[in-house]
Design a protein around this motif. Structure first.
Motif, PDB file in Angstrom:
ATOM      1  N   GLN A 153      54.312   1.043 -72.377  1.00 48.79           N
ATOM      2  CA  GLN A 153      53.604   2.261 -72.753  1.00 48.79           C
ATOM      3  C   GLN A 153      52.632   2.656 -71.655  1.00 48.79           C
ATOM      4  O   GLN A 153      52.188   1.809 -70.871  1.00 48.79           O
ATOM      5  CB  GLN A 153      52.845   2.038 -74.059  1.00 48.79           C
ATOM      6  CG  GLN A 153      53.746   1.889 -75.278  1.00 48.79           C
ATOM      7  CD  GLN A 153      52.969   1.873 -76.574  1.00 48.79           C
ATOM      8  OE1 GLN A 153      51.801   1.472 -76.596  1.00 48.79           O
ATOM      9  NE2 GLN A 153      53.610   2.301 -77.654  1.00 48.79           N
ATOM     10  N   ALA A 154      52.322   3.906 -71.613  1.00 47.62           N
ATOM     11  CA  ALA A 154      51.326   4.370 -70.649  1.00 47.62           C
ATOM     12  C   ALA A 154      50.035   3.583 -70.841  1.00 47.62           C
ATOM     13  O   ALA A 154      49.589   3.373 -71.972  1.00 47.62           O
ATOM     14  CB  ALA A 154      51.074   5.860 -70.837  1.00 47.62           C
TER      15      ALA A 154
ATOM     16  N   PHE B 264      59.861  -0.732 -53.330  1.00 49.68           N
ATOM     17  CA  PHE B 264      60.217   0.671 -53.289  1.00 49.68           C
ATOM     18  C   PHE B 264      60.655   1.096 -54.686  1.00 49.68           C
ATOM     19  O   PHE B 264      60.986   0.255 -55.517  1.00 49.68           O
ATOM     20  CB  PHE B 264      61.362   0.910 -52.297  1.00 49.68           C
ATOM     21  CG  PHE B 264      61.022   0.521 -50.890  1.00 49.68           C
ATOM     22  CD1 PHE B 264      61.030  -0.811 -50.494  1.00 49.68           C
ATOM     23  CD2 PHE B 264      60.683   1.488 -49.954  1.00 49.68           C
ATOM     24  CE1 PHE B 264      60.700  -1.176 -49.203  1.00 49.68           C
ATOM     25  CE2 PHE B 264      60.350   1.140 -48.656  1.00 49.68           C
ATOM     26  CZ  PHE B 264      60.357  -0.193 -48.283  1.00 49.68           C
ATOM     27  N   ARG B 265      60.675   2.382 -54.915  1.00 46.58           N
ATOM     28  CA  ARG B 265      61.161   2.860 -56.203  1.00 46.58           C
ATOM     29  C   ARG B 265      61.905   4.169 -56.013  1.00 46.58           C
ATOM     30  O   ARG B 265      61.668   4.903 -55.066  1.00 46.58           O
ATOM     31  CB  ARG B 265      60.020   3.041 -57.193  1.00 46.58           C
ATOM     32  CG  ARG B 265      59.026   4.145 -56.849  1.00 46.58           C
ATOM     33  CD  ARG B 265      57.856   4.123 -57.828  1.00 46.58           C
ATOM     34  NE  ARG B 265      56.897   5.186 -57.565  1.00 46.58           N
ATOM     35  CZ  ARG B 265      55.726   5.296 -58.191  1.00 46.58           C
ATOM     36  NH1 ARG B 265      55.365   4.383 -59.108  1.00 46.58           N
ATOM     37  NH2 ARG B 265      54.925   6.299 -57.911  1.00 46.58           N
ATOM     38  N   GLN B 266      62.797   4.408 -56.960  1.00 43.67           N
ATOM     39  CA  GLN B 266      63.553   5.652 -56.933  1.00 43.67           C
ATOM     40  C   GLN B 266      63.704   6.167 -58.346  1.00 43.67           C
ATOM     41  O   GLN B 266      64.312   5.518 -59.199  1.00 43.67           O
ATOM     42  CB  GLN B 266      64.925   5.440 -56.292  1.00 43.67           C
ATOM     43  CG  GLN B 266      65.677   6.730 -56.061  1.00 43.67           C
ATOM     44  CD  GLN B 266      66.855   6.556 -55.119  1.00 43.67           C
ATOM     45  OE1 GLN B 266      67.317   5.445 -54.874  1.00 43.67           O
ATOM     46  NE2 GLN B 266      67.341   7.663 -54.573  1.00 43.67           N
ATOM     47  N   ALA B 267      63.132   7.331 -58.571  1.00 43.03           N
ATOM     48  CA  ALA B 267      63.249   8.003 -59.857  1.00 43.03           C
ATOM     49  C   ALA B 267      64.472   8.912 -59.827  1.00 43.03           C
ATOM     50  O   ALA B 267      64.920   9.322 -58.750  1.00 43.03           O
ATOM     51  CB  ALA B 267      61.983   8.811 -60.135  1.00 43.03           C
TER      52      ALA B 267
ATOM     53  N   THR C  61      65.385  -3.119 -60.418  1.00 44.19           N
ATOM     54  CA  THR C  61      65.044  -3.390 -61.807  1.00 44.19           C
ATOM     55  C   THR C  61      64.406  -2.135 -62.390  1.00 44.19           C
ATOM     56  O   THR C  61      63.549  -1.518 -61.757  1.00 44.19           O
ATOM     57  CB  THR C  61      64.119  -4.620 -61.925  1.00 44.19           C
ATOM     58  OG1 THR C  61      63.893  -4.925 -63.300  1.00 44.19           O
ATOM     59  CG2 THR C  61      62.794  -4.424 -61.211  1.00 44.19           C
ATOM     60  N   GLN C  62      64.837  -1.750 -63.577  1.00 44.37           N
ATOM     61  CA  GLN C  62      64.392  -0.509 -64.173  1.00 44.37           C
ATOM     62  C   GLN C  62      63.023  -0.672 -64.828  1.00 44.37           C
ATOM     63  O   GLN C  62      62.798  -1.606 -65.601  1.00 44.37           O
ATOM     64  CB  GLN C  62      65.395  -0.030 -65.230  1.00 44.37           C
ATOM     65  CG  GLN C  62      64.967   1.212 -65.996  1.00 44.37           C
ATOM     66  CD  GLN C  62      65.017   2.467 -65.147  1.00 44.37           C
ATOM     67  OE1 GLN C  62      66.002   2.708 -64.444  1.00 44.37           O
ATOM     68  NE2 GLN C  62      63.971   3.286 -65.220  1.00 44.37           N
ATOM     69  N   VAL C  63      62.139   0.250 -64.515  1.00 42.89           N
ATOM     70  CA  VAL C  63      60.829   0.330 -65.172  1.00 42.89           C
ATOM     71  C   VAL C  63      60.753   1.677 -65.871  1.00 42.89           C
ATOM     72  O   VAL C  63      60.951   2.717 -65.238  1.00 42.89           O
ATOM     73  CB  VAL C  63      59.680   0.190 -64.158  1.00 42.89           C
ATOM     74  CG1 VAL C  63      58.339   0.497 -64.829  1.00 42.89           C
ATOM     75  CG2 VAL C  63      59.672  -1.211 -63.560  1.00 42.89           C
ATOM     76  N   THR C  64      60.486   1.646 -67.159  1.00 40.41           N
ATOM     77  CA  THR C  64      60.360   2.873 -67.936  1.00 40.41           C
ATOM     78  C   THR C  64      59.004   2.863 -68.637  1.00 40.41           C
ATOM     79  O   THR C  64      58.681   1.911 -69.345  1.00 40.41           O
ATOM     80  CB  THR C  64      61.476   2.995 -68.974  1.00 40.41           C
ATOM     81  OG1 THR C  64      62.742   2.937 -68.311  1.00 40.41           O
ATOM     82  CG2 THR C  64      61.362   4.305 -69.732  1.00 40.41           C
ATOM     83  N   VAL C  65      58.228   3.905 -68.399  1.00 41.04           N
ATOM     84  CA  VAL C  65      56.901   4.012 -68.997  1.00 41.04           C
ATOM     85  C   VAL C  65      56.901   5.201 -69.950  1.00 41.04           C
ATOM     86  O   VAL C  65      57.158   6.334 -69.540  1.00 41.04           O
ATOM     87  CB  VAL C  65      55.816   4.178 -67.925  1.00 41.04           C
ATOM     88  CG1 VAL C  65      54.433   4.205 -68.580  1.00 41.04           C
ATOM     89  CG2 VAL C  65      55.900   3.058 -66.897  1.00 41.04           C
ATOM     90  N   SER C  66      56.616   4.928 -71.194  1.00 40.71           N
ATOM     91  CA  SER C  66      56.597   5.990 -72.196  1.00 40.71           C
ATOM     92  C   SER C  66      55.173   6.516 -72.384  1.00 40.71           C
ATOM     93  O   SER C  66      54.202   5.771 -72.257  1.00 40.71           O
ATOM     94  CB  SER C  66      57.130   5.472 -73.524  1.00 40.71           C
ATOM     95  OG  SER C  66      56.318   4.421 -74.005  1.00 40.71           O
ATOM     96  N   SER C  67      55.094   7.786 -72.711  1.00 39.56           N
ATOM     97  CA  SER C  67      53.770   8.411 -72.882  1.00 39.56           C
ATOM     98  C   SER C  67      53.254   8.256 -74.300  1.00 39.56           C
ATOM     99  O   SER C  67      53.967   7.840 -75.197  1.00 39.56           O
ATOM    100  CB  SER C  67      53.837   9.894 -72.512  1.00 39.56           C
ATOM    101  OG  SER C  67      54.813  10.537 -73.308  1.00 39.56           O
TER     102      SER C  67
ATOM    103  N   LEU D  26      49.860   1.722 -66.115  1.00 40.08           N
ATOM    104  CA  LEU D  26      51.110   2.418 -65.854  1.00 40.08           C
ATOM    105  C   LEU D  26      51.090   3.842 -66.390  1.00 40.08           C
ATOM    106  O   LEU D  26      50.462   4.134 -67.421  1.00 40.08           O
ATOM    107  CB  LEU D  26      52.277   1.645 -66.464  1.00 40.08           C
ATOM    108  CG  LEU D  26      52.700   0.393 -65.686  1.00 40.08           C
ATOM    109  CD1 LEU D  26      53.570  -0.509 -66.538  1.00 40.08           C
ATOM    110  CD2 LEU D  26      53.409   0.776 -64.407  1.00 40.08           C
ATOM    111  N   LYS D  27      51.783   4.706 -65.674  1.00 39.91           N
ATOM    112  CA  LYS D  27      51.899   6.111 -66.036  1.00 39.91           C
ATOM    113  C   LYS D  27      53.371   6.468 -66.191  1.00 39.91           C
ATOM    114  O   LYS D  27      54.230   5.836 -65.570  1.00 39.91           O
ATOM    115  CB  LYS D  27      51.277   6.979 -64.942  1.00 39.91           C
ATOM    116  CG  LYS D  27      49.835   6.660 -64.617  1.00 39.91           C
ATOM    117  CD  LYS D  27      49.350   7.514 -63.451  1.00 39.91           C
ATOM    118  CE  LYS D  27      47.899   7.200 -63.105  1.00 39.91           C
ATOM    119  NZ  LYS D  27      47.428   8.034 -61.966  1.00 39.91           N
ATOM    120  N   PRO D  28      53.667   7.485 -66.967  1.00 39.30           N
ATOM    121  CA  PRO D  28      55.083   7.893 -67.097  1.00 39.30           C
ATOM    122  C   PRO D  28      55.736   8.194 -65.752  1.00 39.30           C
ATOM    123  O   PRO D  28      56.934   7.931 -65.571  1.00 39.30           O
ATOM    124  CB  PRO D  28      54.989   9.149 -67.970  1.00 39.30           C
ATOM    125  CG  PRO D  28      53.779   8.921 -68.804  1.00 39.30           C
ATOM    126  CD  PRO D  28      52.801   8.225 -67.890  1.00 39.30           C
TER     127      PRO D  28
END
Length: 127
Positions: A11-12, A35-38, A121-127, A84-86
């Motif tokens: 979560q955010a 590094f990251r890629q959205a 590795t996937q990182v998902t941040v929900s608002s 963390l932020k979305p």
């Protein structure tokens, strides 16, 4: 070889710690970066650590929230991600390169300059 892990759903405002397990080279001697890629965006550098003395560098978007560290004995590099932020949602990768100058800011090198990559590795941040 490099293998990133530790991603997931947060979560955010929450935290995650990514790990990059390395093998086949002396971790302390070489620069290593996260590094990251959205989706729909170019891969970007988030943080890196130089070889040798291990100077650390961060992109403006994560400075003060993320911390890179390494455990030479475990051959592992970590990325502690707090607050963390979305917009932190992305696939995160670790990479290394054996020619990046240890006296320079390794984040100044484009992601395409880095030669060795692990799976993301996937990182998902929900608002």
């Amino acid at each position: 070889q490099l293998q990133a892990s530790g991603g997931g759903l947060a979560q955010a405002g929450g935290s995650l710690r990514l790990s990059c397990q390395t093998s086949g080279f002396a971790l302390r001697n070489w620069a290593i970066g996260w590094f990251r890629q959205a989706p729909g965006k170019e891969r970007e550098g988030v943080s890196c650590m130089s070889g040798g003395i291990g100077s650390t560098y961060y992109s403006d978007s994560v400075k003060g929230r993320f911390t890179i560290s390494r455990d030479n004995a475990k051959r592992t590099v970590y990325l502690q991600m707090n607050s963390l932020k979305p917009e932190d949602t992305a696939v995160y990768y670790c990479a290394t390169d054996f020619e990046i100058n240890s006296n320079m800011n390794c984040l100044q090198y484009s992601w395409s300059r880095w030669d060795y990559w692990g799976l993301g590795t996937q990182v998902t941040v929900s608002s």
